[in-house]
Design an enzyme around this catalytic site. Structure first.
Site, PDB file in Angstrom:
ATOM      1  N   ARG A  51      84.448 -10.508  99.651  1.00 16.50           N
ATOM      2  CA  ARG A  51      84.396  -9.110  99.182  1.00 16.50           C
ATOM      3  C   ARG A  51      85.594  -8.273  99.641  1.00 16.50           C
ATOM      4  O   ARG A  51      86.150  -7.524  98.831  1.00 16.50           O
ATOM      5  CB  ARG A  51      83.054  -8.455  99.536  1.00 16.50           C
ATOM      6  N   TYR A 103      92.783  10.514  80.227  1.00 14.22           N
ATOM      7  CA  TYR A 103      91.788   9.536  79.805  1.00 14.22           C
ATOM      8  C   TYR A 103      90.397  10.174  79.923  1.00 14.22           C
ATOM      9  O   TYR A 103      89.999  10.621  80.998  1.00 14.22           O
ATOM     10  CB  TYR A 103      91.897   8.272  80.664  1.00 14.22           C
ATOM     11  N   ASP A 176      98.286   8.165  86.943  1.00 13.06           N
ATOM     12  CA  ASP A 176      97.771   7.103  86.080  1.00 13.06           C
ATOM     13  C   ASP A 176      98.924   6.695  85.166  1.00 13.06           C
ATOM     14  O   ASP A 176      99.297   7.425  84.251  1.00 13.06           O
ATOM     15  CB  ASP A 176      96.564   7.607  85.277  1.00 13.06           C
ATOM     16  N   LYS A 201      94.754  -2.938  80.386  1.00 15.30           N
ATOM     17  CA  LYS A 201      95.626  -2.632  79.249  1.00 15.30           C
ATOM     18  C   LYS A 201      96.900  -3.491  79.311  1.00 15.30           C
ATOM     19  O   LYS A 201      96.814  -4.680  79.205  1.00 15.30           O
ATOM     20  CB  LYS A 201      95.930  -1.133  79.215  1.00 15.30           C
TER      21      LYS A 201
HETATM   22  C1  LIG Z   1      94.901   5.761  80.704  1.00 15.01           C
HETATM   23  C2  LIG Z   1      93.620   5.096  81.132  1.00 15.01           C
HETATM   24  N1  LIG Z   1      93.221   5.209  82.405  1.00 15.01           N
HETATM   25  C3  LIG Z   1      92.080   4.641  82.814  1.00 15.01           C
HETATM   26  C4  LIG Z   1      91.267   3.910  81.957  1.00 15.01           C
HETATM   27  C5  LIG Z   1      90.011   3.277  82.464  1.00 15.01           C
HETATM   28  O1  LIG Z   1      90.220   1.886  82.600  1.00 15.01           O
HETATM   29  P1  LIG Z   1      89.084   0.775  82.499  1.00 15.01           P
HETATM   30  O2  LIG Z   1      88.550   0.799  81.104  1.00 15.01           O
HETATM   31  O3  LIG Z   1      89.811  -0.480  82.865  1.00 15.01           O
HETATM   32  O4  LIG Z   1      88.012   1.143  83.482  1.00 15.01           O
HETATM   33  C6  LIG Z   1      91.655   3.773  80.640  1.00 15.01           C
HETATM   34  C7  LIG Z   1      90.779   3.009  79.710  1.00 15.01           C
HETATM   35  O5  LIG Z   1      90.833   3.183  78.501  1.00 15.01           O
HETATM   36  C8  LIG Z   1      92.858   4.378  80.209  1.00 15.01           C
HETATM   37  O6  LIG Z   1      93.276   4.274  78.920  1.00 15.01           O
END
Ligand SMILES: Cc1ncc(COP(=O)(O)O)c(C=O)c1O
Length: 382
Positions: A51, A103, A176, A201
């Site tokens: 873990r 997001y 991000d 992604k």
């Molecule tokens: C820019 C961005 N940040 C965070 C996330 C969240 O990621 P996850 O779906 O891997 O939890 C996404 C998902 O679409 C995203 O496009």
């Protein structure tokens, strides 16, 4: 002698490690959840239980850490696990400033759930460092969060300017960087303290792994609390996912460059198209964030763009319904191109116009993608 290698070389060779026992150029996937103690009760090899971490996960972390130029990287079970862990690693109670355009899942968590964890969020226009600065509460704001370019309007934030603003107020800056990827932008070099990715992604790139990453500029108390949160809450990535992610990152540079070139070609093609009222893409001169993007993104403006359909919401949904090459699905950054009517996903609180289609350029021939979208835009309303 240690060679000074470029990020593309590190990624292509997944850090360059060769299996000591067999000479294999792909390291074995470490599945063990538990490890033998030394006779004197120590764990000198550095592993005690699955873990806290895992050797395959560590290999993936090492590659990404080098690409981002960080002090340490943590992989987690999803992008959301990574993002929420960054917030939960703050000393609380905490005030944070986040973008109005970001997001939607994380915006929703910050708006609806974070307060229960001692986190209060103020949302501001992240395209303007002065407006972000005005949202900061001196001595109370612990973190400024950016996403650049930001879903789904591809809003660009000036990372270096916001780092100055955040640090001047005693706050950290987290970015991000999912859409930019370390190929195009390195937020730590621009002054950010933490870089987050939905590794689901571009980093993985094949739409077959959920993963998230946090890379830290320093192994300080915030890093320690994030590592502890991952260990205690258990949001670790599995070894199979880590090995797929390692494989995905080997081709990251090739994919992202191709996807950026295709997105640019599509943006240029559709910007004067009679059926399209607006193309949102930082690579276009008319995009409000173009000048900043040109400064802080290197080698391209990313594989994500949005188009607004002149005839409105029904026509946008109709076009998405008639594509044959594009895949009508959520998510982004995979080798297959995806199209999505974004407002349907985000619901009534969305800042996203109802006529907007979000496009994630894959690695197909861009002429096929343009032809397919042209045909779909011409399809009669169902
Ligand atoms: C820019 C961005 N940040 C965070 C996330 C969240 O990621 P996850 O779906 O891997 O939890 C996404 C998902 O679409 C995203 O496009």
């Amino acid at each position: 002698m240690t060679l000074k290698l470029n990020p593309e070389t590190i990624a292509a060779q997944a850090g360059g490690a060769v299996d000591a026992e067999t000479g294999a150029v792909v390291l074995p996937v470490h599945l063990a959840t538990t490890f033998i103690r030394d006779p004197d009760n120590q764990y000198r090899k550095g592993y005690d239980y699955g873990r806290p971490d895992n050797a395959t996960v560590r290999q993936a972390e090492g590659v990404l850490n080098t690409l981002e130029g960080g002090a340490a990287t943590l992989l987690l079970g999803s992008g959301m696990a990574a993002a929420t862990t960054a917030f939960l690693a703050l000393e609380r109670p905490a005030h944070v400033v986040a973008p109005q355009i970001m997001y939607w899942g994380l915006r929703k968590w910050l708006a609806e759930d974070a307060r229960a964890h001692g986190i209060e969020a103020t949302f501001a226009d992240a395209a303007d460092p002065a407006l972000l600065a005005a949202a900061i509460r001196p001595t109370r704001t612990r973190l400024v969060w950016l996403e650049s370019p930001a879903n789904p309007l591809w809003t660009v934030s000036d990372i270096a300017a916001v780092a100055g603003v955040a640090h001047g107020a005693g706050a950290l800056l987290a970015v991000d960087s999912t859409a930019a990827t370390p190929v195009l932008t390195r937020p730590l070099a621009l002054g950010a303290d933490i870089v987050m990715h939905s590794a689901t992604k571009y980093l993985n790139g094949h739409s077959d792994v959920l993963a998230g990453a946090l890379t830290f500029a320093r192994t300080d108390a915030v890093f320690e609390r994030a590592a502890r949160a991952r260990k205690m809450l258990g949001a670790i990535l599995g070894p199979f996912e880590a090995s797929l992610l390692i494989r995905g990152m080997r081709t990251l540079h090739l994919r992202v460059r191709h996807q950026s070139a295709s997105a640019m070609a599509m943006a240029s093609h559709f910007r004067n198209h009679p059926k399209i009222v607006q193309v949102l893409y930082p690579g276009l001169q008319e995009h409000p964030g173009h000048a900043v993007a040109a400064r802080q993104m290197h080698g391209g403006f990313g594989g994500m763009l949005s188009v607004r359909v002149r005839a409105g919401e029904r026509a946008a949904i109709n076009a998405a319904a008639h594509v044959k090459v594009w895949k009508r699905a959520t998510s982004l950054g995979g080798v297959e191109s995806l199209i999505e009517h974004r407002a349907s996903v985000e619901g009534p609180s969305t800042p996203c116009p109802a006529d907007l289609l979000r496009l994630s350029a894959g690695i197909e021939d861009v002429a096929d993608l343009i032809d397919d979208l042209e045909r779909a835009l011409d399809a009669p309303l169902a």
